[in-house]
Design an enzyme around this catalytic site. Structure first.
Site, short mmCIF file in Angstrom:
data_model
loop_
_atom_site.label_atom_id
_atom_site.label_comp_id
_atom_site.label_asym_id
_atom_site.label_seq_id
_atom_site.Cartn_x
_atom_site.Cartn_y
_atom_site.Cartn_z
N LYS A 44 0.80 -1.12 -0.05
CA LYS A 44 0.03 0.10 -0.07
C LYS A 44 0.87 1.14 0.12
O LYS A 44 2.03 1.29 0.71
CB LYS A 44 -0.84 -0.01 1.36
CG LYS A 44 -1.94 0.73 1.06
CD LYS A 44 -3.23 0.11 0.53
CE LYS A 44 -4.27 1.18 0.52
NZ LYS A 44 -5.71 0.23 0.04
N GLY B 110 -25.94 1.76 3.27
CA GLY B 110 -25.07 1.80 2.15
C GLY B 110 -25.52 1.50 0.69
O GLY B 110 -25.57 0.19 0.62
N GLY C 80 -24.67 2.42 -2.46
CA GLY C 80 -23.55 2.96 -3.46
C GLY C 80 -23.24 1.74 -4.42
O GLY C 80 -24.16 0.79 -4.48
N VAL D 251 -21.39 -0.73 -4.34
CA VAL D 251 -21.51 -2.07 -3.61
C VAL D 251 -22.78 -2.39 -3.20
O VAL D 251 -23.37 -3.52 -3.49
CB VAL D 251 -20.38 -2.23 -2.69
CG1 VAL D 251 -20.21 -3.75 -1.98
CG2 VAL D 251 -18.82 -2.06 -3.18
#
Ligand code: NAD
Length: 343
Positions: free
Chosen positions: A81, A178, A180, A182
């Site tokens: 990362k 949520g 969105g 996904v």
């Protein structure tokens, strides 16, 4: 000052590369946790941190997370990362991105980057002008959201089998937090499979529109975790499973795509004690990374979809091992991931 290898989050990372470019003002950290299974793959985060130590800790923690996630998704990739340390005004210039890309290129493929918080698709294209070690560019797999959504749906089906003994989602009551890319995508799959939906998003218009489209009930985001349902699917924020919120949950299973749902590892044990089945987030939400990293071994759509199809198989193995060992599923997942990366 504490040396980074004395940080609690330092986990024998193979390499932590500090990048500073005076001309562009770039400050970045590239953390390579493990290359045991392949090049260390994980996104670049562009973020303003209150202090430098926070950026190092983020890079250490997130890169280890990518090792676990990629290993459990059966990808030929290790974990890494990068964080670009933004100033308070979040100044991002082409020169900065070029300097960062050159630093990635200097690692000669040991680290492969992708999009993360604060980086746009256009930024990734800009990086690709200076290095080939960029995954998920336009035309190479595209938006990860729909792939993540399909994996989450398959994980919800697996949770329904395990926790409810249901061999289909027909009339299974599922609450989504949520809606969105996904959550909305997974909710649509569940609606097609005959589930009864409870829907919540902080965007009230979005909630209302999806509830009308799918015939679900719209509720407020504050109430959604405690809904009277069989399965809760968190697909918005992290750290939503706390001691307090877990007390209010009456569902039999939690299966959603949000990253880092457990506030700490302890909540995994709390869920287990309350008899609530938990699908470890980095296992159930791997569909997107499976798609984004397709170019590492040239996987086509069929291979990508076959890999996503193994998400429920992996969840089953984790739940079975949790039952056998008495450990919580999140602990079992971590242990399996560590074994896969030779630790
Ligand atoms: P998105 O931005 O498309 O959707 C997030 C939705 O959550 C938005 O509609 C937003 O209004 C809503 N939201 C924000 N705060 C909320 C709250 N407190 N209560 C209810 N709703 C809230 O994001 P996404 O791509 O769908 O990602 C959702 C989650 O899944 C994130 O945690 C993300 O890190 C994780 N995730 C996404 C992918 C992917 O492929 N997109 C992959 C792995 C994990």
């Amino acid at each position: 000052m504490t040396a980074f290898w004395n940080e609690a989050d330092f986990d024998d990372h193979e390499m932590v590369h500090f990048v500073r470019d005076r001309d562009s003002g770039l400050t970045a950290i590239i953390a390579v946790h493990s290359t045991h299974l392949g090049p260390a793959a994980g996104g670049t985060r562009f973020w303003h941190y209150a202090e430098g130590g926070d950026a190092i800790r983020d890079a250490l923690r997130l890169s280890r997370g990518m090792s676990y996630k990629n290993a459990m998704a059966d990808l030929p990739a290790g974990g890494g990362k990068a964080v670009i340390v933004a100033d308070a005004a979040r100044t991002k210039t082409p020169a900065m991105l070029a300097a960062f890309a050159k630093a990635v290129d200097g690692l000669a493929g040991k680290y492969v980057t992708a999009q993360d918080v604060g980086m746009s698709e256009a930024d990734m294209v800009a990086l690709s002008q200076h290095t080939s070690h960029v995954a998920g560019l336009p035309g190479q797999g595209g938006d990860p959201g729909p792939y993540t959504a399909r994996g989450v749906f398959l994980g919800i089906e697996a949770a329904a089998r395990r926790a409810l003994g249901a061999d289909s989602l027909k009339d299974v009551r599922i609450a989504f937090q949520g809606l969105g890319s996904v959550g909305g995508g997974a909710a649509r799959y569940c609606a097609q499979a005959g589930a009864q939906l409870v829907l919540a998003d902080i965007d009230a218009d979005k909630t209302k529109a999806l509830a009308e489209e799918l015939g679900g009930i719209a509720v407020s985001s504050d109430d959604v975790l405690a809904s009277d349902v069989d399965i809760v699917s968190p697909n918005a924020l992290g750290a939503i499973l706390t001691e307090q919120s877990i007390e209010t949950i009456t569902a039999k299973a939690i299966a959603g795509g949000a990253n880092n749902q457990l506030a700490t590892g302890e909540e995994g044990t709390l869920l287990q004690q309350r008899g609530i089945l938990y699908a470890p987030d980095y296992v159930i939400n791997a569909g997107g990374i499976i798609n984004v990293l397709r170019h590492i071994d040239g996987a086509d759509d069929a291979v990508v979809n076959a890999r996503i199809d193994t998400i429920p198989v992996r969840l089953e193995a984790i739940w079975q091992e949790a039952e056998n060992s008495g450990q919580a599923p999140n602990q079992v997942a971590d242990r399996m991931a560590k074994a896969r990366i030779g630790r």
